[in-house]
Scaffold this active site. Structure first.
Site, short mmCIF file in Angstrom:
data_model
loop_
_atom_site.label_atom_id
_atom_site.label_comp_id
_atom_site.label_asym_id
_atom_site.label_seq_id
_atom_site.Cartn_x
_atom_site.Cartn_y
_atom_site.Cartn_z
CE LYS A 95 -0.38 -0.17 5.13
NZ LYS A 95 -1.36 -0.67 6.18
CE1 TYR A 119 11.92 31.88 4.34
CE2 TYR A 119 11.96 29.69 4.26
CZ TYR A 119 11.71 30.63 3.61
OH TYR A 119 11.88 30.70 2.47
C1 LIG Z 1 -0.47 -1.55 6.73
C2 LIG Z 1 -0.94 -3.01 7.32
C3 LIG Z 1 -0.07 -3.95 7.33
C4 LIG Z 1 1.54 -3.72 7.55
O1 LIG Z 1 1.68 -3.19 8.75
P1 LIG Z 1 3.14 -2.86 9.24
O2 LIG Z 1 3.24 -2.40 10.41
O3 LIG Z 1 3.94 -1.95 8.16
O4 LIG Z 1 4.24 -4.31 8.93
C5 LIG Z 1 -0.31 -5.19 7.97
N1 LIG Z 1 -1.74 -5.57 7.83
C6 LIG Z 1 -2.65 -4.55 7.52
C7 LIG Z 1 -4.14 -4.82 7.82
C8 LIG Z 1 -2.27 -3.20 7.37
O5 LIG Z 1 -3.12 -2.38 7.26
#
Ligand SMILES: *Cc1c(COP(=O)(O)O)cnc(C)c1O
Length: 402
Positions: free
Chosen positions: A67, A295
């Site tokens: 994702k 800044y």
């Molecule tokens: C994002 C996500 C993961 C992965 O999580 P990490 O902490 O990055 O390993 C696993 N399962 C679900 C349902 C997620 O949304």
């Protein structure tokens, strides 16, 4: 009225324009593109190593979580690299957040099964069914709607789905007691093949007692529903994989650790960070005591200081909240402290310890030497947010090149 754009003729190459005394393009040659000022180097060979760590911790198969553009690493490139791994490391699923991400993978000719990590909206479901992506089902309505779409459009096939259960995250899924009472009705949905069950951990890197209880609750629920009824049983994200065991899970969902970053500092040594955010020094000057930097002029030099300007800022995803003096960047193997606030496109650092530092020198903002976890902590955020915050103008460069 329609507007037609005529082909644009760029005059390219450089020549001196005598009337304005400025450099203007010339039509004869196109100058070679300059290398980027801010780039992310992504070492694809580290992905296989990090997946092998998943395999040493847990039995079964893997859903690689891709994702958010594979956590800023580039979704298509990471997917292709994972499919090229030897069979024992190649993931069974790619987990994505949305149909847009699923579509990008489908259009990149990815053959690995695609799993949607959250609840779906009604207007997304026809496309999900048409492509055969695997949704995780959070409610009876969602299940019935998918069943009805498959029955209407593709009645010979069944859609493979997973059930998701809310054991503490509060973001989606059936409550455990609801799932038990709906089990029979779910099994009557003849166009669905309920092949999996999953849940999610809200604090596997923060609260061990809660997480242990959550594993126990999930395992007990799977036992009640019948573990044999599911081909895939899954619960763990990276922190869960690194620190917990379930009696039933046979599918792991690594995100952060796939990219070589551990949510648990004690486990970091086993992993290899895949991404390094880099930039170049654009200017080096000796500035006198009393000079303000950036800044707000929060930083006033106490003594003469060699100051390098570096071509990266919050517009590239280097967090604006990085605290001056406490945060470092790496130049020629040396940590150099940040001076003044991070600006949109540039930062200033103290290179007094590097007398030879010059414009064009490479700078590591984070990567294998300075962990993104360190950056995140200093910026009062989390490594997930820093990685996914790297903006599109940062060129992604892949090694080994494909
Ligand atoms: C994002 C996500 C993961 C992965 O999580 P990490 O902490 O990055 O390993 C696993 N399962 C679900 C349902 C997620 O949304």
């Amino acid at each position: 009225m329609l507007l037609f754009y005529s082909p644009i003729h760029f005059d390219v190459g450089l020549k001196q324009n005598s009337s304005h005394n400025t450099v203007v393009p010339d039509s004869k040659s196109f100058p070679a593109a300059s290398p980027p000022r801010a780039w992310a180097e992504i070492n694809l060979s580290h992905l296989g190593h990090n997946l092998s760590v998943v395999n040493t911790q847990q039995q079964g198969s893997v859903m690689a979580v891709l994702k958010a553009g594979a956590y800023g690493h580039g979704i298509e490139k990471i997917a292709v690299a994972l499919e090229a791994l030897p069979n024992e490391l190649s993931p069974a699923f790619f987990g994505v957040a949305s149909v847009i991400e699923a579509r990008r993978l489908a259009h990149a000719d990815i053959r690995t099964r695609i799993y949607l990590l959250g609840p779906t909206c009604p207007f997304e479901r026809e496309e999900i069914v048409a492509y055969g992506w695997t949704p995780c089902i959070s409610s009876m309505e969602e299940a019935a709607d998918f069943d009805q779409i498959v029955g209407r459009e593709h009645h010979d096939n069944k859609l493979k789905v997973h059930l998701t259960v809310d054991t503490g995250m509060g973001r989606g899924g059936f409550l455990p007691s609801d799932l038990i009472s709906h089990q029979e009705k779910l099994n009557e949905l003849t166009h669905l093949d309920i092949e999996g069950i999953g849940s999610h951990l809200p604090c596997a890197d923060e609260d061990e007692a809660f997480t242990r209880a959550q594993f126990d609750e999930f395992d007990a629920l799977v036992e009640t529903l019948g573990a044999d009824n599911f081909r895939y049983i899954h619960l763990s994200n990276s922190a869960g994989i690194l620190a917990y065991q379930s009696r039933y899970t046979n599918l792991q969902r690594p995100g952060l650790m796939l990219y070589g970053i551990s949510p648990l500092p004690t486990k970091q040594d086993q992993l290899k960070p895949a991404l390094s955010l880099k930039s170049k020094v654009s200017l080096v000057r000796n500035l006198p005591a009393g000079q303000g930097i950036s800044y707000g002029r929060d930083t006033i030099l106490q003594h003469e200081t060699r100051v390098a300007t570096v071509g990266i800022g919050y517009g590239d995803g280097y967090p604006r909240s990085m605290p001056p003096h406490q945060s470092d960047v790496l130049i020629s193997g040396k940590r150099c402290p940040l001076l003044g606030r991070v600006t949109m496109d540039q930062i200033m650092v103290d290179v007094t310890s590097l007398p030879d530092c010059k414009s064009g020198d490479e700078v590591e903002l984070f990567g294998e030497n300075i962990l993104v976890s360190e950056i995140a902590q200093l910026a009062n955020t989390i490594p997930w947010a820093v990685l996914t915050g790297i903006t599109p103008r940062v060129t992604r460069i892949y090694r080994p090149q494909s």
